[in-house]
Structures are given as structure tokens and as C-alpha cells.
Design a protein around this motif. Structure first.
Motif, PDB file in Angstrom:
ATOM      1  N   SER A 156      34.705  48.981 -83.528  1.00  0.00           N
ATOM      2  CA  SER A 156      34.420  49.751 -82.384  1.00  0.00           C
ATOM      3  C   SER A 156      33.000  50.538 -82.522  1.00  0.00           C
ATOM      4  O   SER A 156      32.183  50.616 -81.641  1.00  0.00           O
ATOM      5  N   ILE A 157      32.990  51.287 -83.694  1.00  0.00           N
ATOM      6  CA  ILE A 157      31.926  52.164 -83.761  1.00  0.00           C
ATOM      7  C   ILE A 157      30.722  51.343 -84.030  1.00  0.00           C
ATOM      8  O   ILE A 157      29.658  51.488 -83.533  1.00  0.00           O
ATOM      9  N   LEU A 158      30.798  50.150 -84.741  1.00  0.00           N
ATOM     10  CA  LEU A 158      29.688  49.482 -85.188  1.00  0.00           C
ATOM     11  C   LEU A 158      29.098  48.927 -83.724  1.00  0.00           C
ATOM     12  O   LEU A 158      27.873  48.600 -83.586  1.00  0.00           O
TER      13      LEU A 158
ATOM     14  N   SER B  65      25.073  48.508 -79.469  1.00  0.00           N
ATOM     15  CA  SER B  65      24.851  48.547 -78.146  1.00  0.00           C
ATOM     16  C   SER B  65      23.844  49.695 -77.467  1.00  0.00           C
ATOM     17  O   SER B  65      23.031  49.590 -77.057  1.00  0.00           O
ATOM     18  N   SER B  66      23.947  51.020 -78.409  1.00  0.00           N
ATOM     19  CA  SER B  66      23.119  52.109 -78.107  1.00  0.00           C
ATOM     20  C   SER B  66      21.576  51.800 -78.474  1.00  0.00           C
ATOM     21  O   SER B  66      20.914  51.973 -78.060  1.00  0.00           O
ATOM     22  N   VAL B  67      21.764  51.095 -79.736  1.00  0.00           N
ATOM     23  CA  VAL B  67      20.288  50.744 -80.212  1.00  0.00           C
ATOM     24  C   VAL B  67      19.552  49.816 -79.322  1.00  0.00           C
ATOM     25  O   VAL B  67      18.374  49.720 -79.369  1.00  0.00           O
ATOM     26  N   ILE B  68      20.159  48.817 -79.129  1.00  0.00           N
ATOM     27  CA  ILE B  68      19.693  47.916 -78.009  1.00  0.00           C
ATOM     28  C   ILE B  68      19.192  48.383 -76.940  1.00  0.00           C
ATOM     29  O   ILE B  68      18.011  47.997 -76.443  1.00  0.00           O
ATOM     30  N   ALA B  69      20.152  49.559 -76.116  1.00  0.00           N
ATOM     31  CA  ALA B  69      19.813  49.984 -75.037  1.00  0.00           C
ATOM     32  C   ALA B  69      18.439  50.861 -75.052  1.00  0.00           C
ATOM     33  O   ALA B  69      17.483  50.709 -74.436  1.00  0.00           O
ATOM     34  N   VAL B  70      18.390  51.651 -76.303  1.00  0.00           N
ATOM     35  CA  VAL B  70      17.271  52.232 -76.416  1.00  0.00           C
ATOM     36  C   VAL B  70      15.912  51.605 -76.750  1.00  0.00           C
ATOM     37  O   VAL B  70      14.940  51.934 -76.178  1.00  0.00           O
TER      38      VAL B  70
END
Length: 308
Positions: free
Chosen positions: A200-202, A207-212
Motif C-alpha cells: 500500500s505504501i509503494l 501514484s503521488s509521483v505520477i500525479a506530481v
């Protein structure tokens, strides 16, 4: 005037004292009425200053159930009974301290099974056992001891308020008879573990990196580079080429038919056969025919030349 007025004040003094006493009594009555008007709660067995902290914490845990009423109907032979139960509240103010009440369906006689002023509470990993003692005495069973109610509350996070049932009554022994009830509730469940797994952490990090990357790249391309349309997507040419390469790879690996179909079969013509054979001279074929005689076989080239 002076002595008369003094006597008047002397006559009014007892009246003032009586009014003060009356107001004090009225205030005390209001306080007592307010105390009696509030709902009574569970009183644990034992002295007030020696009550178990664990039991007090368990009573607080049952707080969400204290405003509800639970009931169940039981048919035993020709008799039918209704049992009503409340958590640390009186079932009826007419029955002092009543926590569980039995009502006879025929006679409508009410019997207190357990009272909230004699409460015990025990818990396990996923259950809570609430015990009400001090009920009405048995008439002919259990050596006339007082009735006792045991309410087993089991963990169920999706339980409804209609899960209250009577399991059985133990009255075939001389002492320690009881009524056993069961119900499900989420209050008996242990706290849920809120720790996230590594996967879940990964996933959240990715997902956060892709969004940024997408949002930041879009803003940079639009505001700094001045791109329009699809060119606003960060590294648009790279992702376009990557998509084409992936499509080619899938086409190469996943297609079952060959990319180029084999040519259709065609027969060999006489002219092609003649070109493929050596071309003998007319004199050579005549000599071979003279030497072989009639009925002998000749080379195919000579036969083709003779036919021509």
C-alpha cells in the motif's frame, strides 16, 4: 413613631425567617427531583471507592448501547415470554433498578431477572459478558435464590439491534442459576489495525509521483514553454515513441498468423522447361535417333525439338 416602628419590624422578622426556610426547602426538593429524574446507571458490585478500573473502562466501552432497548420473544411449550433488556439503564421506572425484565405473555406478570445496581462485567479478545445480579427470587427452583442475567455480547461490526436472543435458562441446580442471553455488537470488537502494508505504501508513493509528474510537467509545458494541445503533456514525443514500440512488440509477439503469406503455387510451363534444359543440336538428336532405333527413349530436349 419610633417604638411603634420597632415593634412592626419585630413582628415581620419571624415571617422573613419562615419565607427563607420555605425557599430553602423548595430548593432542596428541586435538587432531589432533578436527581431522581435522571436515568440510573450501572453500579458495579463492591464499594464505590474499590471498584475495578477495568470494569469502569468496559462500561464506558458500552456507551453507544446505553440508549437502546432490546427485546426477544421465547415460546416454551404452552408458555410464551418476552424479555426486555437495557444496557446500564432501567427497563421500567416502576421496577426499581430493573436491567432485564421477563413478561409472561398470558398473565402479563413482570419478573425482574437482573438489576443494574449489582453489575459485573468481564471481557475477552472479541466478547464482553455483562452480568446483572439481584433479580427477583425463584419460587420453587434453585433454593429460592435471586435470579441472575448473563448477557454475552459478541463482536460483529455489521450487527443490528435485533440480534438480542435468549440462549437458555439454567435452573436445574441448587445454586448459581442464571438466564443466558446473546447479542452481537461492534462495541465488543478489538480496535482495527490501521497500519499500512508495504504494498500500500509503494502504491501510494508511486501514484503521488505520477500525479506530481503529470501536473508539474503540464504546467511547465504550458506556462514556460508555451506548448498547446497534446504538446502540453510532459515528454510527449518520448511517450508517443514508447507507445509505438510497445505496440510493435505486442504485434510481433501476440499475432498467430505470419506477417507475409507464401506465394500461391504455379505449374511449370513448356517454355520454361525448354529453357531449363540444355539445347542440343539438330544433328546430335538425329544421330541419337539413328543409333537408338525405333522404340528407344530419347532425351526430353530432343523430343521437345522434334515436336517443334
Amino acid at each position: 413613631m419610633g417604638p411603634a416602628s420597632g415593634r412592626g419590624r419585630a413582628r415581620m422578622s419571624p415571617f422573613c425567617h419562615a419565607r427563607a426556610v420555605l425557599l430553602l426547602l423548595l430548593a432542596m426538593a428541586m435538587v432531589m427531583a432533578a436527581e431522581q429524574g435522571g436515568e440510573k446507571s450501572c453500579d458495579l458490585v463492591g464499594d464505590k471507592d474499590k471498584e475495578s478500573k477495568t470494569e469502569k473502562d468496559l462500561l464506558k466501552k458500552l456507551g453507544p448501547l446505553m440508549g437502546a432497548r432490546f427485546h426477544t420473544d421465547v415460546v416454551s411449550g404452552t408458555e410464551n415470554y418476552t424479555y426486555e433488556f437495557r444496557v446500564c439503564r432501567e427497563v421500567s421506572s416502576a421496577l426499581a433498578e430493573s436491567g432485564v425484565v421477563q413478561t409472561n405473555g398470558k398473565t402479563q406478570k413482570k419478573t425482574v431477572i437482573g438489576r443494574i445496581n449489582e453489575t459485573q462485567i468481564i471481557n475477552g479478545s472479541d466478547w464482553i459478558l455483562l452480568i446483572y445480579k439481584g433479580g427477583d427470587s425463584y419460587g420453587s427452583h434453585c433454593l429460592y435464590e435471586k435470579r441472575k442475567a448473563l448477557i454475552m455480547i459478541s463482536c460483529n461490526r455489521k450487527a443490528r439491534n435485533d440480534s438480542f436472543t435468549m440462549a437458555w435458562e439454567e435452573r436445574n441446580k441448587e445454586q448459581e442459576c442464571f438466564y443466558l442471553f446473546e447479542m452481537d455488537s461492534s462495541v465488543a470488537c478489538p480496535p482495527e489495525d490501521s497500519h499500512l502494508s508495504i504494498g500500500s505504501i509503494l502504491l501510494i508513493t508511486f501514484s503521488s509521483v505520477i500525479a506530481v509528474y503529470i501536473v508539474g510537467g503540464f504546467l511547465y509545458q504550458r506556462l514556460v514553454v508555451g506548448a498547446k494541445g497534446m504538446e502540453q503533456f510532459p515528454h510527449f514525443a518520448f511517450w508517443q515513441d514508447l507507445g509505438n514500440l510497445v505496440a510493435d512488440g505486442c504485434d510481433f509477439v501476440c499475432r498467430s498468423k505470419p506477417r507475409n503469406a507464401p506465394a500461391a503455387y504455379r505449374g511449370v510451363g513448356d517454355d520454361q522447361l525448354a529453357l531449363a534444359l540444355p539445347a542440343p543440336s539438330q544433328q546430335g538428336c538425329s544421330a541419337q535417333l539413328h543409333e537408338a532405333g525405333a522404340g528407344s527413349s530419347l532425351p526430353a530436349a530432343c523430343l521437345f525439338l522434334a515436336a517443334a
